[in-house]
Write a protein that holds these residues in place. Structure first.
Motif, PDB file in Angstrom:
ATOM      1  N   ARG A 339       0.863  -1.182   0.000  1.00 57.00           N
ATOM      2  CA  ARG A 339       0.000   0.000   0.000  1.00 57.00           C
ATOM      3  C   ARG A 339       0.896   1.228   0.000  1.00 57.00           C
ATOM      4  NH1 ARG A 339      -1.266   2.142   5.734  1.00 57.00           N
ATOM      5  NH2 ARG A 339      -2.693   3.520   4.600  1.00 57.00           N
ATOM      6  N   ILE A 340       0.380   2.315  -0.561  1.00 52.09           N
ATOM      7  CA  ILE A 340       1.085   3.592  -0.557  1.00 52.09           C
ATOM      8  C   ILE A 340       0.371   4.493   0.445  1.00 52.09           C
ATOM      9  CG2 ILE A 340       1.840   5.573  -1.902  1.00 52.09           C
ATOM     10  CD1 ILE A 340       3.185   3.026  -2.765  1.00 52.09           C
ATOM     11  N   ALA A 341       1.109   4.900   1.483  1.00 48.63           N
ATOM     12  CA  ALA A 341       0.511   5.659   2.577  1.00 48.63           C
ATOM     13  C   ALA A 341       0.844   7.139   2.465  1.00 48.63           C
ATOM     14  CB  ALA A 341       1.007   5.122   3.912  1.00 48.63           C
ATOM     15  N   ARG A 342      -0.141   7.971   2.708  1.00 47.88           N
ATOM     16  CA  ARG A 342       0.072   9.412   2.781  1.00 47.88           C
ATOM     17  C   ARG A 342       0.683   9.775   4.130  1.00 47.88           C
ATOM     18  NH1 ARG A 342      -5.641  11.401   0.135  1.00 47.88           N
ATOM     19  NH2 ARG A 342      -4.890  11.675  -2.007  1.00 47.88           N
ATOM     20  N   GLY A 346      -3.864   7.217   5.868  1.00 46.59           N
ATOM     21  CA  GLY A 346      -4.733   6.850   4.767  1.00 46.59           C
ATOM     22  C   GLY A 346      -3.952   6.474   3.531  1.00 46.59           C
ATOM     23  N   ASN A 347      -4.655   5.917   2.561  1.00 45.05           N
ATOM     24  CA  ASN A 347      -4.026   5.467   1.328  1.00 45.05           C
ATOM     25  C   ASN A 347      -3.891   6.609   0.330  1.00 45.05           C
ATOM     26  OD1 ASN A 347      -3.827   2.805   2.212  1.00 45.05           O
ATOM     27  ND2 ASN A 347      -5.873   2.285   1.458  1.00 45.05           N
ATOM     28  N   TRP A 357       4.315   0.706   2.117  1.00 40.51           N
ATOM     29  CA  TRP A 357       4.110  -0.234   3.223  1.00 40.51           C
ATOM     30  C   TRP A 357       4.000  -1.639   2.651  1.00 40.51           C
ATOM     31  CZ3 TRP A 357       0.742   1.435   7.971  1.00 40.51           C
ATOM     32  CH2 TRP A 357       1.206   2.660   8.459  1.00 40.51           C
ATOM     33  N   TRP A 383       1.880  -4.638   9.071  1.00 39.81           N
ATOM     34  CA  TRP A 383       2.448  -3.802   8.007  1.00 39.81           C
ATOM     35  C   TRP A 383       3.844  -3.325   8.394  1.00 39.81           C
ATOM     36  CZ3 TRP A 383       0.605  -3.423   3.250  1.00 39.81           C
ATOM     37  CH2 TRP A 383      -0.747  -3.680   3.012  1.00 39.81           C
TER      38      TRP A 383
END
Length: 497
Positions: A339-342, A346-347, A357, A383
């Protein structure tokens, strides 16, 4: 056929299936599977007689050789933790790792390594009984004050290796990797590279580095292939591996391939690799210019991947069936989630850059003796927050944009060092570069350190002008520093710290 659930099962399996086939080749000779299995059991018995217990940390100081491989399987047999340390580290660095891990003893492999002998002499190491033909092993006295860790959980889920990261803080971080972590990555490498018992693999990446340990050494042996162990990379070593050893698969860092291509150009030699079928890189960013140059010389796709010590290490890998023309590191390994986290949580939106992540069977247990860092890096639900900036294409291919902590904010704009490095590395007289941020009053500016190819005459002002032609003003280096050689870890990874 024997089931492999722990590292020491690998030589046991192949000693049963192909006892006389060659498993290891190094400067001292060739070793069959039956010889490797006999050495594993003999060395395990020796270590046990010295007092090594399950959960003890055993530090192995040396460079790539057959005896190092036999030792790592022997330590695993005792349910102890291997702590492989590259002998090229300084006395201070070796001692910091030894003190941090609380090794009950250390073993040194001095044959062909003056550095290992130096460390052994400092620690008053004495000869240890070794199987015939397996060279010299020196051992330090047992430190009775170092207690073992509890061997809890299923055997496959126990810690097998404590791997120390190069890091940027100067403080050691010992990554706890289980048998399951390492075997997951090894099995994925066998599958994605289509490795078989007929392959001959170049083993020049240090086994002290997790890329060399799991993705190269363990994967090769898991497939029943033969690994040709080399203590250090030079272009001549690679030339010999291709021509004489006739290796079929090569894995390395981009700088290794770049140096080899420069060597061919400087000497006027042609590549001679009669059996080579696949080449891979990882460990540091691959630039488009290096990829083009390497593929032109080798006549093969240079496959790329991404990983980190905390993920044992592989997270993504480009696929043979879908070769790429760009420098993407490919999609995730089967069984690994991304996943790409801000920054605020959140995504990220599709295609947006954020922190990568990772979740999967490759993710470490944590950092040894560092609960705070473990909590920060493993925030929740399994994660792993990698600290790397990335984006994901619609076809699931991942692009690494740089390190979160290396992000340069110039006049309010984000500058990714990898982008600036890619521009500089495209210059024909640049071998490699490292871009960092430098604090100035109220701002940050971009500084580039550059290593030139042999015989290059380009000057810093020329490189500044070259970069300016391809970069927006806020991304342009304020200064270019030309160095004879960029500082690098034994794996070849540039040490920006």
């Amino acid at each position: 056929m024997p089931t492999i659930t722990r590292l020491e099962d690998i030589p046991g399996k192949w000693a049963t299936v192909r006892p006389d086939a060659v498993a290891l080749v190094d400067a001292s000779g060739r070793f069959s599977w039956s010889q490797l299995e006999a050495a594993r059991t003999s060395l395990a018995a020796q270590l046990h007689s010295l007092g090594v217990r399950p959960g003890d940390r055993v530090m192995i100081v040396g460079e790539n050789c057959a005896t190092l491989v036999a030792l790592l399987f022997a330590v695993a047999t005792l349910d102890a933790w291997m702590v492989i340390v590259n002998a090229r580290l300084s006395a201070r660095e070796v001692d910091v790792i030894r003190d941090h891990c609380g090794a009950c003893c250390a073993v040194y492999l001095p044959d062909g390594s003056a550095d290992a002998l130096m460390h052994a002499t400092r620690h008053e190491a004495a000869p240890m009984t070794t199987p015939s033909g397996w060279g010299t092993i020196l051992r330090s006295p047992l430190d009775a004050s170092c207690g073992p860790e509890a061997a809890a959980g299923a055997p496959r889920d126990r810690v097998a290796a404590l791997v120390y990261t190069t890091g940027t803080t100067g403080e050691p971080k010992g990554v706890m990797l289980t048998h399951a972590n390492l075997l997951f990555v090894a099995k994925a490498a066998v599958q994605l590279r289509a490795l078989t018992a007929d392959d001959h693999i170049l083993g020049v990446l240090p086994l002290a580095h997790v890329y060399g340990l799991s993705s190269v050494c363990l994967a090769s042996l898991l497939a029943g292939a033969c690994i040709h162990l080399k203590p250090r990379f030079t272009p001549e070593v690679m030339q010999s591996a291709l021509e004489v050893d006739r290796v079929t698969v090569c894995q390395g860092v981009p700088a290794m391939y770049s140096k080899y291509v420069e060597f061919l150009a400087a000497t006027g030699r042609k590549i001679n690799a009669p059996r080579l079928r696949a080449i891979y890189c990882g460990g540091s960013p691959l630039t488009a210019s290096v990829k083009r140059a390497v593929e032109s010389v080798f006549g093969l796709t240079l496959h790329n991947g991404y990983g980190l010590t905390e993920a044992a290490p592989t997270v993504t890998q480009t696929r043979h069936e879908a070769p790429r023309g760009d420098c993407s590191v490919g999609p995730a390994l089967p069984g690994v989630e991304l996943r790409i986290a801000r920054a605020g949580g959140g995504n990220a939106a599709p295609g947006e850059v954020g922190e990568l992540w990772v979740r999967g069977p490759n993710v470490m247990r944590g950092y040894y003796r560092d609960e705070r860092a473990s909590r920060e890096t493993l925030p929740h639900a399994g994660w792993l927050a990698t600290g790397d900036l990335a984006r994901i294409d619609p076809d699931s291919a991942v692009h690494i944009e740089g390190r979160l902590k290396e992000l340069i904010i110039r006049s309010g704009f984000n500058v990714y060092p990898a982008e600036v490095e890619a521009v500089l590395n495209a210059h024909p007289e640049v071998s490699q570069s490292a871009v960092v941020g430098r604090d100035v009053e109220g701002n940050e500016e971009v500084v580039a350190f550059v290593e030139l190819v042999a015989g290059a005459r380009v000057a810093a002002p020329d490189l500044l002008a070259y970069a300016a032609a391809s970069l927006a003003p806020y991304k342009r280096p304020a200064e270019v520093v030309v160095m004879a050689r960029l500082p690098a870890a034994p794996s070849g990874k540039v040490l920006k710290g």
